[in-house]
Scaffold this motif. Structure first.
Motif, mmCIF file in Angstrom:
data_model
loop_
_atom_site.group_PDB
_atom_site.id
_atom_site.type_symbol
_atom_site.label_atom_id
_atom_site.label_comp_id
_atom_site.label_asym_id
_atom_site.label_seq_id
_atom_site.Cartn_x
_atom_site.Cartn_y
_atom_site.Cartn_z
ATOM 1 N N ASP A 192 18.860 4.457 6.900
ATOM 2 C CA ASP A 192 18.342 3.674 8.020
ATOM 3 C C ASP A 192 19.046 4.001 9.328
ATOM 4 O O ASP A 192 18.510 3.742 10.401
ATOM 5 N N ASP A 193 20.246 4.559 9.244
ATOM 6 C CA ASP A 193 20.990 4.929 10.440
ATOM 7 C C ASP A 193 22.016 5.981 10.048
ATOM 8 O O ASP A 193 22.336 6.151 8.857
ATOM 9 N N PRO B 123 19.340 -1.558 3.145
ATOM 10 C CA PRO B 123 19.599 -0.655 4.267
ATOM 11 C C PRO B 123 20.860 0.181 4.042
ATOM 12 O O PRO B 123 21.881 -0.328 3.571
ATOM 13 N N ALA C 46 21.944 -4.723 13.136
ATOM 14 C CA ALA C 46 20.588 -4.283 13.431
ATOM 15 C C ALA C 46 19.827 -3.924 12.152
ATOM 16 O O ALA C 46 18.690 -4.354 11.955
ATOM 17 N N VAL C 47 20.443 -3.136 11.268
ATOM 18 C CA VAL C 47 19.726 -2.741 10.053
ATOM 19 C C VAL C 47 19.585 -3.917 9.091
ATOM 20 O O VAL C 47 18.584 -4.030 8.386
ATOM 21 N N GLU D 82 20.944 -10.508 22.346
ATOM 22 C CA GLU D 82 19.843 -11.059 21.575
ATOM 23 C C GLU D 82 19.311 -12.374 22.131
ATOM 24 O O GLU D 82 18.116 -12.660 22.015
ATOM 25 N N ARG E 155 19.188 -7.000 10.024
ATOM 26 C CA ARG E 155 18.113 -7.813 10.602
ATOM 27 C C ARG E 155 16.743 -7.216 10.271
ATOM 28 O O ARG E 155 15.815 -7.931 9.914
ATOM 29 N N ARG E 156 16.614 -5.906 10.379
ATOM 30 C CA ARG E 156 15.343 -5.256 10.042
ATOM 31 C C ARG E 156 15.024 -5.410 8.562
ATOM 32 O O ARG E 156 13.886 -5.602 8.171
ATOM 33 N N GLY E 157 16.088 -5.323 7.720
ATOM 34 C CA GLY E 157 15.864 -5.433 6.286
ATOM 35 C C GLY E 157 15.403 -6.812 5.867
ATOM 36 O O GLY E 157 14.700 -6.964 4.868
ATOM 37 N N ALA F 31 13.676 -8.884 8.014
ATOM 38 C CA ALA F 31 12.585 -9.326 8.888
ATOM 39 C C ALA F 31 11.277 -9.429 8.131
ATOM 40 O O ALA F 31 10.986 -8.629 7.249
#
Length: 280
Positions: free
Chosen positions: A98-99, A76, A116-117, A192, A119-121, A123
């Motif tokens: 990513d942002d 990310p 956040a990024v 969260e 966590r997405r990376g 997931a």
């Protein structure tokens, strides 16, 4: 969590490294695009979870660096730059960022975006569904310091001994265990785990942290960073220490937010909705 900071301004970089290190990140500072690309070449160490990329680099434009990163890696990338025009934002995101965060920025917001990024990376492709009152806990088991967290079956064991936890206790432990050593801010924990703001609910978090320490029989497992949040102490003795934080001292038994008695209010049961305090 390893993080690559690409920033040619030494003053800006020093301030960022200091804050990120206090929050448990292992930061490498690259001063040019060439140095950044070299740092991302696999070397057998833990890969970087996030890249913070400035656009005004001395040897090449940050957009080119982002494009090169994206061509060879899925890490990310958050562009952190003074270029606030909409065309630059769109161009950066189209190149694979990513942002996109513009300077000046709020440090708390930047930290939230990093988490956040990351966590997405990390997931999985098909995370388990979450109910309204249970935070999602996708992915395989987490293991640290003899603790095994089965996120699919929502079970926790310590040295093979099952430990019954409430829903919120489990969600809180699973969140902290995602990145041992990284400090999770109070605001992020409430967003969260409780899906609510933290204002006026500091006592609730303190009670749940204390309950986790007692049930797991590991009083030093969760460390409070005063004025910031909480972190799970990693196994490695080389992990960054938060004791140098100017915001306050570190205490394994003290609440991180250190709220006043008026702010604390009564501790709330696990399944009752949180109060947000009177409106002003």
């Amino acid at each position: 969590m390893r993080l690559l900071l690409v920033e040619d301004d030494e003053r800006v970089a020093a301030a960022l490294v200091a804050v990120l290190s206090r929050h448990g990140f292992q930061v490498r500072h690259a001063r040019s695009g060439h140095e950044a690309l070299d740092a991302l070449v696999p070397d057998g160490n833990e890969p970087y979870r996030v890249v913070l990329l400035d656009l005004g680099l001395p040897d090449r434009d940050g957009f080119e660096v982002c494009s090169r990163i994206r061509a060879g890696s899925g890490v990310p990338v958050i562009m952190v730059t003074a270029r606030a025009d909409i065309r630059s934002r769109i161009h950066g995101l189209n190149l694979g960022a990513d942002d996109y965060v513009t300077k000046p920025y709020d440090m708390g917001e930047l930290l939230a975006r990093i988490h956040a990024v990351a966590r997405r990376g990390a997931a999985p492709a098909a995370p388990a569904a979450a109910t309204d009152d249970t935070a999602p806990a996708p992915g395989g088991p987490l293991e640290s310091r003899g603790i095994r967290i089965d996120r699919e079956r929502r079970r926790v064991s310590v040295d093979g001994r099952d430990v019954p936890l409430t829903r919120k206790e489990f969600d809180l432990l699973a969140l902290l265990a995602q990145s041992p050593g990284v400090v999770y801010r109070r605001e992020q924990i409430f967003s969260e785990v409780w899906r609510s703001g933290w204002e006026g609910n500091g006592r609730t978090l303190e009670v749940h942290i204390g309950s986790l320490r007692t049930k797991l029989a590991l009083p030093g497992l969760v460390e409070a960073v005063r004025g910031v949040g909480y972190r799970l102490i990693p196994e490695s003795p080389d992990a960054p220490q938060a004791a140098d934080a100017p915001a306050g001292s570190v205490d394994a038994g003290a609440p991180a937010d250190a709220p006043s008695k008026a702010e604390q209010g009564p501790a709330q049961p696990d399944d009752l909705p949180l109060t947000t305090g009177p409106e002003h």
